[in-house]
Motif scaffolding. Structure first.
Motif, PDB file in Angstrom:
ATOM      1  N   ILE A  53      30.183  45.646  34.611  1.00  0.00           N
ATOM      2  CA  ILE A  53      30.668  44.273  34.779  1.00  0.00           C
ATOM      3  C   ILE A  53      31.051  44.013  36.232  1.00  0.00           C
ATOM      4  O   ILE A  53      30.700  42.972  36.813  1.00  0.00           O
ATOM      5  CB  ILE A  53      31.853  44.024  33.828  1.00  0.00           C
ATOM      6  N   PHE A  54      31.751  44.957  36.850  1.00  0.00           N
ATOM      7  CA  PHE A  54      32.147  44.867  38.260  1.00  0.00           C
ATOM      8  C   PHE A  54      30.912  44.722  39.144  1.00  0.00           C
ATOM      9  O   PHE A  54      30.834  43.832  40.014  1.00  0.00           O
ATOM     10  CB  PHE A  54      32.932  46.136  38.613  1.00  0.00           C
ATOM     11  N   ARG A  55      29.921  45.566  38.907  1.00  0.00           N
ATOM     12  CA  ARG A  55      28.706  45.537  39.724  1.00  0.00           C
ATOM     13  C   ARG A  55      27.947  44.217  39.550  1.00  0.00           C
ATOM     14  O   ARG A  55      27.448  43.652  40.537  1.00  0.00           O
ATOM     15  CB  ARG A  55      27.799  46.709  39.335  1.00  0.00           C
ATOM     16  N   TYR A  56      27.866  43.734  38.305  1.00  0.00           N
ATOM     17  CA  TYR A  56      27.093  42.511  38.088  1.00  0.00           C
ATOM     18  C   TYR A  56      27.803  41.285  38.657  1.00  0.00           C
ATOM     19  O   TYR A  56      27.155  40.370  39.179  1.00  0.00           O
ATOM     20  CB  TYR A  56      26.798  42.303  36.603  1.00  0.00           C
ATOM     21  N   LEU A  57      29.118  41.249  38.560  1.00  0.00           N
ATOM     22  CA  LEU A  57      29.848  40.137  39.173  1.00  0.00           C
ATOM     23  C   LEU A  57      29.616  40.110  40.687  1.00  0.00           C
ATOM     24  O   LEU A  57      29.418  39.041  41.275  1.00  0.00           O
ATOM     25  CB  LEU A  57      31.340  40.255  38.869  1.00  0.00           C
ATOM     26  N   LYS A  58      29.623  41.276  41.319  1.00  0.00           N
ATOM     27  CA  LYS A  58      29.353  41.346  42.754  1.00  0.00           C
ATOM     28  C   LYS A  58      27.920  40.927  43.057  1.00  0.00           C
ATOM     29  O   LYS A  58      27.666  40.181  44.012  1.00  0.00           O
ATOM     30  CB  LYS A  58      29.611  42.771  43.267  1.00  0.00           C
ATOM     31  N   TYR A  59      26.984  41.398  42.254  1.00  0.00           N
ATOM     32  CA  TYR A  59      25.580  41.015  42.419  1.00  0.00           C
ATOM     33  C   TYR A  59      25.416  39.501  42.301  1.00  0.00           C
ATOM     34  O   TYR A  59      24.603  38.888  43.002  1.00  0.00           O
ATOM     35  CB  TYR A  59      24.733  41.740  41.368  1.00  0.00           C
ATOM     36  N   SER A  60      26.219  38.875  41.417  1.00  0.00           N
ATOM     37  CA  SER A  60      26.119  37.440  41.172  1.00  0.00           C
ATOM     38  C   SER A  60      26.771  36.600  42.262  1.00  0.00           C
ATOM     39  O   SER A  60      26.736  35.370  42.194  1.00  0.00           O
ATOM     40  CB  SER A  60      26.741  37.101  39.809  1.00  0.00           C
ATOM     41  N   GLY A  61      27.378  37.249  43.241  1.00  0.00           N
ATOM     42  CA  GLY A  61      27.924  36.523  44.381  1.00  0.00           C
ATOM     43  C   GLY A  61      29.423  36.340  44.386  1.00  0.00           C
ATOM     44  O   GLY A  61      29.968  35.693  45.284  1.00  0.00           O
ATOM     45  N   TYR A  62      30.124  36.905  43.405  1.00  0.00           N
ATOM     46  CA  TYR A  62      31.571  36.784  43.358  1.00  0.00           C
ATOM     47  C   TYR A  62      32.229  37.856  44.237  1.00  0.00           C
ATOM     48  O   TYR A  62      31.735  38.973  44.364  1.00  0.00           O
ATOM     49  CB  TYR A  62      32.089  36.953  41.926  1.00  0.00           C
ATOM     50  N   LYS A  63      33.361  37.512  44.797  1.00  0.00           N
ATOM     51  CA  LYS A  63      34.208  38.492  45.457  1.00  0.00           C
ATOM     52  C   LYS A  63      35.215  38.964  44.416  1.00  0.00           C
ATOM     53  O   LYS A  63      36.039  38.186  43.938  1.00  0.00           O
ATOM     54  CB  LYS A  63      34.935  37.875  46.655  1.00  0.00           C
ATOM     55  N   VAL A  64      35.138  40.239  44.053  1.00  0.00           N
ATOM     56  CA  VAL A  64      35.896  40.756  42.925  1.00  0.00           C
ATOM     57  C   VAL A  64      37.017  41.679  43.392  1.00  0.00           C
ATOM     58  O   VAL A  64      36.789  42.588  44.195  1.00  0.00           O
ATOM     59  CB  VAL A  64      34.977  41.536  41.955  1.00  0.00           C
ATOM     60  N   ARG A  65      38.218  41.433  42.889  1.00  0.00           N
ATOM     61  CA  ARG A  65      39.309  42.395  43.046  1.00  0.00           C
ATOM     62  C   ARG A  65      39.494  43.080  41.702  1.00  0.00           C
ATOM     63  O   ARG A  65      40.006  42.499  40.750  1.00  0.00           O
ATOM     64  CB  ARG A  65      40.609  41.719  43.486  1.00  0.00           C
ATOM     65  N   TYR A  66      39.031  44.311  41.653  1.00  0.00           N
ATOM     66  CA  TYR A  66      39.046  45.108  40.421  1.00  0.00           C
ATOM     67  C   TYR A  66      40.226  46.073  40.500  1.00  0.00           C
ATOM     68  O   TYR A  66      40.250  46.978  41.315  1.00  0.00           O
ATOM     69  CB  TYR A  66      37.710  45.842  40.308  1.00  0.00           C
ATOM     70  N   VAL A  67      41.209  45.855  39.615  1.00  0.00           N
ATOM     71  CA  VAL A  67      42.414  46.681  39.580  1.00  0.00           C
ATOM     72  C   VAL A  67      42.375  47.540  38.313  1.00  0.00           C
ATOM     73  O   VAL A  67      42.225  47.014  37.207  1.00  0.00           O
ATOM     74  CB  VAL A  67      43.689  45.815  39.591  1.00  0.00           C
ATOM     75  N   ARG A  68      42.487  48.847  38.485  1.00  0.00           N
ATOM     76  CA  ARG A  68      42.515  49.778  37.349  1.00  0.00           C
ATOM     77  C   ARG A  68      43.676  50.742  37.563  1.00  0.00           C
ATOM     78  O   ARG A  68      43.710  51.500  38.513  1.00  0.00           O
ATOM     79  CB  ARG A  68      41.192  50.556  37.274  1.00  0.00           C
ATOM     80  N   ASN A  69      44.642  50.695  36.648  1.00  0.00           N
ATOM     81  CA  ASN A  69      45.875  51.457  36.867  1.00  0.00           C
ATOM     82  C   ASN A  69      45.745  52.911  36.427  1.00  0.00           C
ATOM     83  O   ASN A  69      44.836  53.292  35.690  1.00  0.00           O
ATOM     84  CB  ASN A  69      47.030  50.805  36.107  1.00  0.00           C
ATOM     85  N   ILE A  70      46.664  53.715  36.881  1.00  0.00           N
ATOM     86  CA  ILE A  70      46.839  55.091  36.419  1.00  0.00           C
ATOM     87  C   ILE A  70      48.193  55.168  35.714  1.00  0.00           C
ATOM     88  O   ILE A  70      49.227  54.896  36.321  1.00  0.00           O
ATOM     89  CB  ILE A  70      46.811  56.098  37.588  1.00  0.00           C
ATOM     90  N   THR A  71      48.192  55.499  34.428  1.00  0.00           N
ATOM     91  CA  THR A  71      49.442  55.674  33.693  1.00  0.00           C
ATOM     92  C   THR A  71      49.953  57.085  33.923  1.00  0.00           C
ATOM     93  O   THR A  71      49.359  58.044  33.441  1.00  0.00           O
ATOM     94  CB  THR A  71      49.230  55.423  32.191  1.00  0.00           C
ATOM     95  N   ASP A  72      51.031  57.213  34.663  1.00  0.00           N
ATOM     96  CA  ASP A  72      51.587  58.540  34.958  1.00  0.00           C
ATOM     97  C   ASP A  72      53.070  58.612  34.621  1.00  0.00           C
ATOM     98  O   ASP A  72      53.789  59.488  35.111  1.00  0.00           O
ATOM     99  CB  ASP A  72      51.343  58.916  36.424  1.00  0.00           C
ATOM    100  N   ALA A  73      53.537  57.704  33.770  1.00  0.00           N
ATOM    101  CA  ALA A  73      54.951  57.717  33.333  1.00  0.00           C
ATOM    102  C   ALA A  73      55.099  56.783  32.142  1.00  0.00           C
ATOM    103  O   ALA A  73      54.271  55.902  31.906  1.00  0.00           O
ATOM    104  CB  ALA A  73      55.866  57.259  34.463  1.00  0.00           C
ATOM    105  N   GLY A  74      56.177  56.996  31.397  1.00  0.00           N
ATOM    106  CA  GLY A  74      56.571  56.022  30.388  1.00  0.00           C
ATOM    107  C   GLY A  74      55.703  55.946  29.162  1.00  0.00           C
ATOM    108  O   GLY A  74      55.634  54.899  28.523  1.00  0.00           O
ATOM    109  N   HIS A  75      55.022  57.043  28.813  1.00  0.00           N
ATOM    110  CA  HIS A  75      54.139  56.984  27.652  1.00  0.00           C
ATOM    111  C   HIS A  75      54.606  57.992  26.601  1.00  0.00           C
ATOM    112  O   HIS A  75      54.392  59.195  26.742  1.00  0.00           O
ATOM    113  CB  HIS A  75      52.700  57.285  28.076  1.00  0.00           C
TER     114      HIS A  75
END
Length: 486
Positions: A53-75
């Motif tokens: 999805i990230f790659r296709y949005l970029k291919y389609s001309g969008y400027k994408v800010r893709y944020v993916r977190n790391i859960t390292d506490a509180g679980h």
């Protein structure tokens, strides 16, 4: 810019025309891994899907800010705030500091995704790096009257929230049924309602990971971290929020509640969820004994596998199913994907060997249009793969001298394969990309050519047959000898 993209929105349960909040900018948040153990294949499917999805949005001309977190506490071990902290439990088991556990499994997660050739996200924040933001968000939720303190733990008041907002908007479940089916748990007497969940948890004397807060030392609940980090990097409202479908009922439901209770705004415009994995028709899980790690899939070191499969074969296998459909692993299905992937890569290796003609028997434009149409239809990768196989048939037909292609159509064909195979799908040829292998084959072909020139046909045939037994097919023509994988 591509304006025909339609996404399936879990929030409304239908496909909708994608309209980013701040076109041409797109904000996308995907719930990342909880790094207390090795990444499992369900995680991999989710991150491969959102990489597409990230790659296709970029291919389609969008400027994408893709944020993916790391859960390292509180679980904690349970979604309803019960059980031990998973990081502390693993740290005790392996006799390591909790942050050593975090480092170990974060690196392992990144290593696996590199093997699948996924792009890194724009930002990869950690829960432990955003404790202040989580505390501030909790304070705002309390100020708005949707949370309360009980013995140093802060709980979200679901009943109070439900008087103004729809708590089950994402799943469409009946709130009364949920209340009736929620079992009594330890610590339940601290809560005002059965569905209330912890935003901040008071640290026990043995708690290893703890932080100071206005309510005493403790650690954040699992759900608050994503709400705080998505708001920090994408704002109170953004475009896409994604994750596995198993997160929708509890984690994403509570994220929506927290965000609305804080900012009075629905955080994401589109909610997207990947479906589950099965093995031979049975849901994949550790308890069922049919779950395996990516490394086991690559090496074949599992009782359910007949052999190992390369990372690109596994990725190709995943892309052959729509991200919202169930994906069933079996040796037969993986074997078929392996053959299909090799066929696609073989065709790609012949592209630069094609000689254009003045006329053309093929029109590539409809194939390109069909690929774009399929991707615009909620990222329908299986349909794209079918079109790529049609393109592969054209390549093989021209290479075998059974058809002609003009320079203009050949350029379209090359661009099609570059765009969709490499740039959008993120596939790569694991064999022909090996420079050393190419060099060795070139040398062997030269040795065979020398043997032929010296009329040493026995040696020439021995080289050809030997390469053929290893899956390398030689083809002689007046332009010279070329090779591809048989």
């Amino acid at each position: 810019m591509n304006t025909g993209l339609q996404l399936y929105n879990t929030l409304t349960r239908k496909k909708e025309l994608f309209e980013p909040l701040n076109a041409p900018h797109v904000g996308m948040y995907v719930c990342g891994p909880t790094v207390y153990s090795d990444v499992h294949l369900g995680n991999c499917r989710t991150f491969i899907s959102f990489d597409l999805i990230f790659r296709y949005l970029k291919y389609s001309g969008y400027k994408v800010r893709y944020v993916r977190n790391i859960t390292d506490a509180g679980h904690l071990e349970g979604d309803r705030d019960e059980g031990d902290d998973k990081f502390a439990k693993r740290a005790k088991l392996e006799q390591l500091e909790p942050m050593e556990i975090v480092q170990k499994y974060t690196l392992g997660f990144h290593d696996v995704l590199r093997m699948f050739n996924t792009l890194p996200p724009s930002i990869e924040p950690t829960a432990t790096g955003h404790i202040i933001e989580q505390i501030e968000m909790i304070k705002e939720i309390m100020n708005n009257g949707y949370a309360y303190e009980s013995n140093g733990t802060i709980y979200f008041d679901v009943e109070k929230y439900s008087q103004t907002y729809n708590y089950t908007i994402l799943t469409n479940r009946n709130l009364e049924d949920m209340l009736a089916n929620t079992r009594e748990l330890g610590g339940q007497n601290e809560k005002r309602g059965r569905l209330d969940f912890a935003l901040w948890i008071k640290a026990k004397p043995e708690t290893l990971m703890r932080w100071a807060s206005p309510w005493g030392e403790g650690f954040p609940g699992w759900h608050i971290e994503c709400s705080a980090m998505s708001a920090k990097y994408l704002g109170a409202e953004f475009d896409i929020h994604g994750g596995g479908m198993d997160l929708a009922a509890t984690h994403h439901t509570n994220e929506i509640a927290q965000s609305e209770a804080c900012s009075h705004k629905q955080p994401a415009k589109y909610w997207m969820h990947t479906n589950m994995l099965t093995v031979n028709g049975t849901r994949m899980s550790k308890s069922a004994g049919n779950g395996f790690l990516p490394e086991q899939l690559f090496t074949g070191d599992h009782e359910l596998l007949d052999k190992g499969f390369s990372p690109m074969t596994v990725k190709f296998f995943m892309l052959q199913a729509h991200y919202r459909s169930t994906l069933d692993f079996s040796n037969e299905a993986l074997d078929a994907s392996e053959k299909g992937f090799k066929r696609l890569m073989n065709a790609l290796s012949l592209l630069d060997k094609l000689t254009p003609s003045e006329s053309s028997d093929f029109d590539i434009t409809p194939i390109v249009d069909n690929c774009v149409k399929a991707m615009n239809d909620d990222f329908n990768s299986p349909v794209v793969i079918a079109e790529l196989f049609e393109a592969s048939r054209i390549i093989n037909t021209v290479y075998d001298g059974k058809g002609k292609i003009s320079a203009a159509e050949l350029d379209k064909l090359k661009q099609l394969m570059q765009d969709f195979v490499y740039d959008i799908f993120g596939l790569k040829d694991e064999e022909t990309s090996n420079i050393a292998l190419n060099s060795v084959l070139d040398m062997v072909i030269d040795l065979r050519q020398t043997a032929k020139e010296n009329k040493d046909y026995a040696t020439s045939d021995k080289i050809r047959l030997g390469l053929q037994s290893m899956g390398i097919q030689l083809k002689d023509s007046k332009e010279g000898t070329t090779w591809n994988k048989a």
